[in-house]
Design an enzyme around this catalytic site. Structure first.
Site, PDB file in Angstrom:
ATOM      1  CG  HIS A 267      -1.901   0.973   1.401  1.00  0.00           C
ATOM      2  ND1 HIS A 267      -1.649   2.272   1.774  1.00  0.00           N
ATOM      3  CD2 HIS A 267      -3.240   0.887   1.225  1.00  0.00           C
ATOM      4  CE1 HIS A 267      -2.794   2.945   1.813  1.00  0.00           C
ATOM      5  NE2 HIS A 267      -3.774   2.129   1.487  1.00  0.00           N
TER       6      HIS A 267
ATOM      7  CG  ASP B 229       0.649  -2.533   6.026  1.00  0.00           C
ATOM      8  OD1 ASP B 229      -0.319  -2.720   6.788  1.00  0.00           O
ATOM      9  OD2 ASP B 229       0.578  -1.836   4.994  1.00  0.00           O
TER      10      ASP B 229
END
Ligand code: PLP
Length: 404
Positions: free
Chosen positions: A121, A198
Site C-alpha cells: 500500500h 503492515d
C-alpha cells in the site's frame, strides 16, 4: 456468537441505498462498526469525556483507566511481551511514518538497502521514499508473480548485509493474497535486518502473535477490524523502541522540560505527544473483544466460503479477468471487466445499493505491475452472507448489460 449471527450487530445494514438494501462489499477499505463500538464512543462522550494521564479528577482517572485497558487488551491480542510495546497512533499510516522518522532517520544511511514489495500500500512506500530522498539509501522490490504472490526466491536473492529493513504487508489489500510473512521475517533476520509488518488487512485473517512472528514492528488500524476511525497501533519490540528518539514533541511525552532541554518519557508515552483520540482508543477495545469473541479463524472461514462462492460465479461471466489468483486469499477479490472502466462498473453497482471499491486501491506500483489502472474490488466482512454474493452477481450482470 457465530459469524453468521453477527450481522444483526451492524445497524448500517438496516438502511437502503438508492432504494435497494445496502450490500456492503468494501470491508478492505473499512469495516462497518458493531453496536458495541458505536455505543462505546457515544458513552465516552456522554459521560466520560476527560483527558488522560493528568490525574486531575475522577473522570480523568476513569478515562485513563479505560485508555490503558485498551493497551493491555491489544498487547494480549497480538501476544506482545510487554504493554509498553503498544504505541497508539492515528492508524497504520502514522505507525509506519513513525518508524520511518524515528528508526529510519536514526539508523539508515547511504549504501543501505530497504526492501519493500510490489504489493505494498502507498502507506508502506511513500514514507520510505520521502526519507530516501534525504538519506540516499536504496529501495529494492520483491516482485509479485502473475498469480499475485510474492516471489520468495527473488526476495532471498536480494538479502545481504546491506539490507537494514524489510517492510512488507501481511496481506494484499488489492489481491487478497496472504503472505507467509513468518518465512519472510525469518529470512530477513538471518541477514540481521530489522522487520516491519503492515498488518492493516491481516488482523482477522488468523490469530497473530508478534512473538511467534519475530517481527520488530507491526502496524494496524482499528477501523479495519470493526473499530473506530483515527486510531491504530504500532507494536515495537521493547528493545528497539527504547532506543528510539521521539516522533513528535509536546505534552504527555515528557518527564521534564526546562529552558535548556527536555527529558523524554519511556515508550510508549515517548511517542504519544499531545491529546490522543481517547474515545477511539476506548472503543478500540470493544472492537478487539468483538473479533476475539468470534475468533479470527472463524471469521476467516466464513469469509473464505463467500470468496469461493463468488469466484465460482465469476468464472462463468464472459469478460471477467481476475487480477491475482492466490489460493491463500481469504476475503478479497479483484477483477477487471473487459471493455468496461472499473469506475463505471462501480457507479452502476452503487445505483443498485452495492458498495464495492474501484480504482488503484493505493497500490499504483502493483497496478503498473499488472499493466492496468485499477480493478473492481469486492471485499467481505463478517456480516456478509450468500444473499450478498447473489445480490452482487445480479447487480454486476445488469451493469455488464448496460456497459457492453
Ligand atoms: N496498509 C494496507 C495494506 C492497507 O490496506 C491500508 C488501508 O487501506 C493501509 C496500509 C493504510 O491504513 P490507514 O489508512 O488506516 O492508515
Amino acid at each position: 456468537m457465530k459469524p453468521s449471527e453477527a450481522r444483526g450487530e451492524f445497524t448500517a445494514l438496516e438502511q437502503k441505498i438508492n432504494g435497494h438494501p445496502l450490500i456492503y462489499l468494501d470491508s478492505a477499505a473499512t469495516t462497518l462498526k458493531p453496536r458495541s463500538v458505536v455505543e462505546a464512543v457515544s458513552h465516552f462522550y456522554s459521560y466520560e469525556a476527560a483527558n488522560v494521564h493528568r490525574g486531575a479528577h475522577a473522570l480523568g482517572d476513569r478515562a485513563t483507566e479505560n485508555f490503558e485497558a485498551t493497551r493491555s487488551c491489544i498487547a494480549e491480542f497480538i501476544g506482545a511481551r510487554d504493554v509498553d510495546e503498544i504505541v497508539f497512533t492515528k492508524g497504520t499510516t502514522e505507525s509506519i511514518n513513525l518508524v520511518a522518522q524515528t528508526w529510519g532517520r536514526r539508523y539508515l544511511r547511504s549504501g543501505d538497502v530497504v526492501i519493500l514489495s510490489e504489493m505494498e500500500h502507498h502507506a508502506n512506500i511513500v514514507p520510505w521514499q520521502i526519507l530516501q530522498q534525504e538519506l540516499g539509501f536504496e529501495i529494492k522490490w520483491v516482485p509479485v508473480t502473475e498469480s499475485g504472490e510474492l516471489n520468495f526466491d527473488t526476495y532471498k536473492g536480494l538479502l545481504d548485509k546491506k539490507v537494514k529493513l524489510v517492510s512488507l504487508t501481511y496481506a494484499s489489500n488489492s489481491l487478497g493474497t496472504i503472505n507467509d510473512i513468518a518465512k519472510f521475517i525469518a529470512a530477513a533476520k538471518s541477514v540481521g535486518s530489522v522487520t516491519l509488518v503492515d498488518a492493516a488487512q491481516a488482523m482477522t485473517v488468523e490469530a497473530i502473535n508478534v512473538r511467534n512472528l519475530g517481527c520488530d514492528f507491526l502496524a494496524f488500524s482499528a477501523h479495519k477490524v470493526y473499530g473506530p476511525f483515527g486510531v491504530g497501533i504500532l507494536y515495537g519490540r521493547i528493545e528497539v523502541l527504547s532506543a528510539l528518539p521521539p516522533y513528535q514533541g509536546g505534552g504527555a511525552m515528557i518527564a521534564e522540560v526546562t529552558k535548556e532541554k527536555t527529558i523524554f518519557l519511556q515508550p510508549p508515552q515517548r511517542f504519544e505527544a499531545g491529546t490522543p483520540n481517547i474515545s477511539g482508543v476506548v472503543a478500540f477495545a470493544r472492537a478487539i473483544e468483538f473479533v476475539r469473541e468470534l475468533a479470527p479463524d472463524n471469521i476467516s472461514r466464513h469469509e473464505r466460503g463467500l470468496t469461493e462462492l463468488l469466484l465460482q460465479m465469476l468464472a462463468d461471466v464472459e469478460g471477467v479477468r481476475l487480477v491475482g489468483n492466490s489460493r491463500s486469499r481469504r476475503n478479497i477479490i479483484s477483477f477487471v471487466l473487459d471493455g468496461a472502466h472499473p469506475s463505471d462498473v462501480g457507479q452502476l453497482l452503487n445505483q443498485q445499493g452495492v458498495a464495492v471499491r474501484t480504482g488503484h486501491h493505493c497500490n499504483q506500483p502493483l497496478m503498473n505491475r499488472f499493466g492496468i489502472s485499477g480493478t473492481i474490488r469486492v471485499s467481505f466482512g463478517v456480516y456478509n452472507n450468500e444473499h450478498d454474493v447473489e445480490a452482487f452477481m445480479r447487480a454486476l450482470m445488469k451493469a455488464r448489460e448496460i456497459l457492453l
